[in-house]
Design a protein around this motif. Structure first.
Motif, short mmCIF file in Angstrom:
data_model
loop_
_atom_site.label_atom_id
_atom_site.label_comp_id
_atom_site.label_asym_id
_atom_site.label_seq_id
_atom_site.Cartn_x
_atom_site.Cartn_y
_atom_site.Cartn_z
N VAL A 20 0.84 -1.20 0.00
CA VAL A 20 0.00 0.00 0.00
C VAL A 20 0.87 1.25 0.00
O VAL A 20 0.37 2.37 -0.05
CB VAL A 20 -0.95 -0.02 1.22
N GLY A 21 2.18 1.08 0.06
CA GLY A 21 3.07 2.23 0.01
C GLY A 21 3.41 2.82 1.37
O GLY A 21 3.85 3.94 1.47
N ILE A 22 3.22 2.02 2.41
CA ILE A 22 3.54 2.48 3.76
C ILE A 22 4.31 1.35 4.43
O ILE A 22 3.97 0.19 4.28
CB ILE A 22 2.25 2.87 4.53
N GLY A 73 0.11 5.14 11.00
CA GLY A 73 -0.55 5.27 9.70
C GLY A 73 -1.21 6.63 9.54
O GLY A 73 -1.07 7.29 8.50
N VAL A 74 -1.92 7.06 10.57
CA VAL A 74 -2.57 8.37 10.54
C VAL A 74 -1.52 9.48 10.52
O VAL A 74 -1.66 10.47 9.78
CB VAL A 74 -3.54 8.53 11.73
N LEU A 75 -0.47 9.32 11.31
CA LEU A 75 0.59 10.34 11.32
C LEU A 75 1.23 10.48 9.94
O LEU A 75 1.54 11.59 9.50
CB LEU A 75 1.66 10.00 12.36
N LYS A 76 1.42 9.37 9.24
CA LYS A 76 2.02 9.40 7.90
C LYS A 76 1.08 10.08 6.91
O LYS A 76 1.49 10.97 6.16
CB LYS A 76 2.32 7.97 7.45
N VAL A 77 -0.18 9.67 6.89
CA VAL A 77 -1.12 10.16 5.88
C VAL A 77 -1.54 11.60 6.13
O VAL A 77 -1.58 12.41 5.21
CB VAL A 77 -2.35 9.22 5.82
N LYS A 78 -1.81 11.93 7.38
CA LYS A 78 -2.34 13.26 7.68
C LYS A 78 -1.26 14.31 7.89
O LYS A 78 -1.42 15.46 7.49
CB LYS A 78 -3.22 13.21 8.93
N LEU A 79 -0.14 13.92 8.53
CA LEU A 79 0.88 14.91 8.88
C LEU A 79 2.22 14.69 8.17
O LEU A 79 3.18 15.39 8.44
CB LEU A 79 1.11 14.90 10.40
N LYS A 80 2.28 13.65 7.31
CA LYS A 80 3.51 13.34 6.55
C LYS A 80 4.69 13.01 7.45
O LYS A 80 5.84 13.30 7.13
CB LYS A 80 3.88 14.48 5.60
N TYR A 160 -6.66 -5.05 -5.34
CA TYR A 160 -6.12 -4.37 -6.52
C TYR A 160 -5.96 -2.88 -6.24
O TYR A 160 -4.93 -2.28 -6.58
CB TYR A 160 -7.04 -4.58 -7.72
N GLU A 161 -6.97 -2.28 -5.62
CA GLU A 161 -6.88 -0.86 -5.29
C GLU A 161 -5.72 -0.58 -4.34
O GLU A 161 -5.00 0.41 -4.49
CB GLU A 161 -8.20 -0.38 -4.67
N MET A 162 -5.53 -1.47 -3.37
CA MET A 162 -4.43 -1.29 -2.42
C MET A 162 -3.08 -1.37 -3.14
O MET A 162 -2.18 -0.57 -2.88
CB MET A 162 -4.52 -2.33 -1.29
N ARG A 163 -2.94 -2.31 -4.05
CA ARG A 163 -1.69 -2.43 -4.80
C ARG A 163 -1.47 -1.20 -5.69
O ARG A 163 -0.36 -0.71 -5.81
CB ARG A 163 -1.69 -3.71 -5.65
N LEU A 164 -2.55 -0.72 -6.30
CA LEU A 164 -2.45 0.46 -7.15
C LEU A 164 -2.00 1.68 -6.35
O LEU A 164 -1.16 2.46 -6.81
CB LEU A 164 -3.79 0.73 -7.84
N VAL A 165 -2.54 1.84 -5.15
CA VAL A 165 -2.14 2.96 -4.29
C VAL A 165 -0.66 2.85 -3.96
O VAL A 165 0.06 3.85 -3.96
CB VAL A 165 -3.00 2.99 -3.00
N GLY A 166 -0.18 1.66 -3.68
CA GLY A 166 1.24 1.48 -3.36
C GLY A 166 2.15 1.75 -4.55
O GLY A 166 3.25 2.28 -4.38
N GLU A 167 1.70 1.40 -5.75
CA GLU A 167 2.54 1.58 -6.93
C GLU A 167 2.51 3.02 -7.46
O GLU A 167 3.52 3.53 -7.93
CB GLU A 167 2.11 0.61 -8.03
N SER A 180 -5.55 7.82 0.74
CA SER A 180 -5.22 8.01 2.15
C SER A 180 -5.91 6.96 3.02
O SER A 180 -5.31 6.37 3.91
CB SER A 180 -5.64 9.40 2.61
N ARG A 181 -7.17 6.73 2.74
CA ARG A 181 -7.94 5.75 3.52
C ARG A 181 -7.38 4.34 3.35
O ARG A 181 -7.26 3.59 4.31
CB ARG A 181 -9.40 5.80 3.09
N LEU A 182 -6.99 4.01 2.10
CA LEU A 182 -6.44 2.67 1.87
C LEU A 182 -5.06 2.50 2.50
O LEU A 182 -4.72 1.40 2.94
CB LEU A 182 -6.38 2.38 0.37
N MET A 183 -4.28 3.57 2.55
CA MET A 183 -2.97 3.47 3.21
C MET A 183 -3.15 3.21 4.71
O MET A 183 -2.46 2.35 5.28
CB MET A 183 -2.17 4.75 2.99
N ILE A 184 -4.09 3.90 5.32
CA ILE A 184 -4.35 3.67 6.75
C ILE A 184 -4.92 2.27 6.95
O ILE A 184 -4.51 1.56 7.88
CB ILE A 184 -5.30 4.75 7.31
#
Length: 195
Positions: A20-22, A73-80, A160-167, A180-184
């Motif tokens: 998922v890229g995290i 996960g939230v810290l990464k997505v929301k606050l980078k 598939y959506e999760m893999r796409l977000v990661g790629e 963002s939701r899928l990364m969390i």
């Protein structure tokens, strides 16, 4: 094999986050918290039905592991905030918290042990597969979880959506996928498996 069971699940959990890229390198802390929470629930429910006690302990471990992974996960997505740094630091917090609980409030009542929770009753423990080793029937649960993760990540739309977000998260956003939701979600699933 007894170590492969745990390593397989924690490695699989970290792979989900990476897809998922995290990056969840906090699997150790999530595993520790899941272990102590499930042990404590098992001790509390020692007189309950074994099916209910094992299910409650497993759900408790999944919940605490997922929650503990949700934070970075939230810290990464929301606050980078870099998830590698936060998960590594949170490993130490989890380990020290477990050490405190096992030698403090959740300490065993046996006077001959320095720390640790009370021992689970025999009917709540997985059956040993090989006498003299710690290899138990829990390896079959690990195999089932591995199969479910393979199926979800490889054969479903959400996988598939999760893999796409990661790629390619930018393309996923343009395609209407809530990256963002899928990364969390990927981080929470990763932590739940570790727990």
């Amino acid at each position: 094999l007894e170590y492969a069971m745990v390593l397989c699940l924690t490695g699989l959990a970290c792979a989900i986050g990476a897809r998922v890229g995290i990056f969840n390198v906090g699997g150790e802390g999530q595993l520790y918290l899941g272990a102590i929470v499930s042990a404590y629930i098992g001790v509390l429910l020692k007189d309950a039905s074994p099916v209910l006690a094992v299910l409650a302990a497993a759900l408790g471990a999944v919940a605490i592991g997922g929650f503990y992974a949700w934070i970075p996960g939230v810290l990464k997505v929301k606050l980078k905030v870099n998830e590698v740094i936060t998960t590594i630091m949170m490993n130490s917090i989890a380990i020290f918290l477990c050490a405190y609980l096992s030698s403090g409030p959740w300490k065993t009542s046996h006077s001959n042990r320095v720390s640790g929770t009370d021992t689970l009753s025999q009917n709540l423990q997985f059956d040993k597969l090989i006498p003299g080793s710690n290899l138990t029937t829990a390896i079959f649960a690990s195999m089932i979880i591995a199969f479910l993760v393979w199926y979800i990540m490889g054969k479903t739309t959400k996988g598939y959506e999760m893999r796409l977000v990661g790629e390619n998260p930018r393309f996923a956003r343009y395609a209407g996928i809530k990256a963002s939701r899928l990364m969390i979600l990927g981080m929470v699933i990763s932590g739940a498996i570790c727990g």
